[in-house]
Scaffold this motif. Structure first.
Motif, PDB file in Angstrom:
ATOM      1  N   SER A   1       0.841  -1.192   0.000  1.00  0.00           N
ATOM      2  CA  SER A   1       0.000   0.000   0.000  1.00  0.00           C
ATOM      3  C   SER A   1       0.874   1.238   0.000  1.00  0.00           C
ATOM      4  O   SER A   1       1.999   1.222   0.511  1.00  0.00           O
ATOM      5  CB  SER A   1      -0.881  -0.007   1.261  1.00  0.00           C
ATOM      6  N   THR A   2       0.378   2.302  -0.589  1.00  0.00           N
ATOM      7  CA  THR A   2       1.036   3.604  -0.525  1.00  0.00           C
ATOM      8  C   THR A   2       0.093   4.625   0.093  1.00  0.00           C
ATOM      9  O   THR A   2      -0.965   4.930  -0.475  1.00  0.00           O
ATOM     10  CB  THR A   2       1.470   4.085  -1.922  1.00  0.00           C
ATOM     11  N   LYS A   3       0.456   5.086   1.283  1.00  0.00           N
ATOM     12  CA  LYS A   3      -0.252   6.192   1.926  1.00  0.00           C
ATOM     13  C   LYS A   3      -1.774   5.997   1.963  1.00  0.00           C
ATOM     14  O   LYS A   3      -2.547   6.848   1.530  1.00  0.00           O
ATOM     15  CB  LYS A   3       0.070   7.500   1.213  1.00  0.00           C
TER      16      LYS A   3
ATOM     17  N   GLN B   1       4.708   1.683  -1.644  1.00  0.00           N
ATOM     18  CA  GLN B   1       4.988   0.599  -2.590  1.00  0.00           C
ATOM     19  C   GLN B   1       6.341   0.885  -3.257  1.00  0.00           C
ATOM     20  O   GLN B   1       6.789   2.041  -3.324  1.00  0.00           O
ATOM     21  CB  GLN B   1       3.880   0.499  -3.631  1.00  0.00           C
TER      22      GLN B   1
ATOM     23  N   SER C   1      -3.629   3.572   0.448  1.00  0.00           N
ATOM     24  CA  SER C   1      -4.342   3.020  -0.715  1.00  0.00           C
ATOM     25  C   SER C   1      -5.005   1.684  -0.394  1.00  0.00           C
ATOM     26  O   SER C   1      -5.862   1.215  -1.138  1.00  0.00           O
ATOM     27  CB  SER C   1      -3.391   2.858  -1.903  1.00  0.00           C
ATOM     28  N   ALA C   2      -4.584   1.054   0.717  1.00  0.00           N
ATOM     29  CA  ALA C   2      -5.217  -0.176   1.189  1.00  0.00           C
ATOM     30  C   ALA C   2      -5.191  -0.160   2.710  1.00  0.00           C
ATOM     31  O   ALA C   2      -4.448   0.608   3.332  1.00  0.00           O
ATOM     32  CB  ALA C   2      -4.489  -1.404   0.639  1.00  0.00           C
ATOM     33  N   GLU C   3      -6.005  -1.013   3.311  1.00  0.00           N
ATOM     34  CA  GLU C   3      -6.046  -1.145   4.767  1.00  0.00           C
ATOM     35  C   GLU C   3      -5.917  -2.622   5.140  1.00  0.00           C
ATOM     36  O   GLU C   3      -6.599  -3.483   4.572  1.00  0.00           O
ATOM     37  CB  GLU C   3      -7.351  -0.576   5.343  1.00  0.00           C
TER      38      GLU C   3
ATOM     39  N   LYS D   1       1.317   9.107  -6.477  1.00  0.00           N
ATOM     40  CA  LYS D   1       0.849   8.318  -5.337  1.00  0.00           C
ATOM     41  C   LYS D   1       1.165   8.943  -3.981  1.00  0.00           C
ATOM     42  O   LYS D   1       0.437   8.726  -3.006  1.00  0.00           O
ATOM     43  CB  LYS D   1       1.470   6.915  -5.385  1.00  0.00           C
TER      44      LYS D   1
END
Length: 292
Positions: free
Chosen positions: A174-176, A208, A178-180, A221
């Motif tokens: 994930s980047t900042k 990422q 973008s996913a949990e 991103k």
């Protein structure tokens, strides 16, 4: 002059005492001969451990009791580092990493201000770009605090060997935001801990790899990141990722790889791959000289 040339120049200017602990290994013997002949170090190979055991070594071993075997060349070599008889040790051409790490922990212990013992690989890409990956060889599934110390130690390794400031990327899928996922939370916590422990360190996460490495992707991103797009020190969430990535970087990317370099020990002790070449041993011995 390449970065590796500069290492050799520094080593020749102030040769250190380096012990190679792989008794009976022809590669270690040849590496020692080359190190001595080229003026890169005062290198010795332990062929028969008891030959190097004197009163100083016995006194240093005594408090460690059964944890130390004075017939084991690796244990004796680590004691030589501990007592100052040598400046550094290189081992592992004929021993698994776990043996080298255990000897380091039992005899040298964890350095003050290091937090944990880990490892990194130093790379020189085909275009001369230096990088560090951590951890690639020691801690299988680090918790957030261990990951923070891996980041700090790897940054120190990069600064020592590259001679430029580290920019540390805490890698994830994930980047900042973008996913949990709980695994991402570990990266975020580790990043904050590293910032608290080393306030002057340039570090960011979670990132990422593409966001950490490529400026145009970083701009999309992670536009507010001071690390994204120009990271040079990459911290992996676990040993699976780190070990796989280093082998891909070396074998497919054509990078020169140096390590695994042990970090966090109270003394210079470095590991080798059992598939190492004489050149590998010489190079890690030179790195040991620079860090001693």
């Amino acid at each position: 002059m390449t970065l590796i040339d500069s290492w050799y120049k520094q080593a020749r200017a102030d040769p250190k005492r380096i012990v190679l602990a792989d008794a009976g290994d022809d590669r270690a013997r040849e590496a020692a001969e080359r190190l001595n002949a080229d003026g890169l170090a005062e290198a010795i190979v332990i062929e028969h451990a008891p030959d190097h055991v004197d009163a100083t070594i016995r006194d240093a071993a005594a408090p460690l009791g059964e944890k130390v075997d004075l017939t084991d060349p690796l244990h004796v070599a680590a004691l030589m580092v501990k007592t100052g008889k040598v400046d550094g040790c290189v081992a592992g051409a004929s021993r698994p990493t776990v043996d080298v790490v255990r000897a380091g922990l039992r005899i040298l212990g964890v350095a003050r201000g290091a937090g944990t013992v880990s490892s990194s690989f130093f790379f020189v890409l085909p275009d001369g770009t230096p990088l560090v990956y951590g951890d690639c060889g020691v801690i299988a599934d680090p918790d957030a605090q261990q990951l923070a110390w891996i980041a700090i130690s790897s940054a120190r390794t990069f600064a020592q060997l590259a001679g430029i400031d580290p920019a540390v990327a805490m890698l994830s899928f994930s980047t900042k935001g973008s996913a949990e996922h709980p695994r991402i939370n570990k990266i975020r916590t580790a990043t904050e801990l590293a910032r608290q422990l080393a306030p002057d360190l340039s570090i960011d996460g979670e990132l990422q790899f593409d966001a950490a490495w490529i400026p145009t992707i970083a701009a999309s991103k992670a536009p507010d990141s001071l690390v994204a797009g120009h990271a040079n020190t990459f911290i992996f969430p676990d040993l699976d990722a780190g070990n796989i990535a280093y082998k891909i970087t070396e074998r497919l990317g054509g990078a020169q790889a140096f390590g695994p370099l042990l970090q966090g020990l109270d003394g210079v002790l470095h590991d080798l791959s059992r598939g190492c070449s004489v050149d590998d041993i010489v190079n890690v011995a030179v790195i040991s000289s620079l860090q001693a």
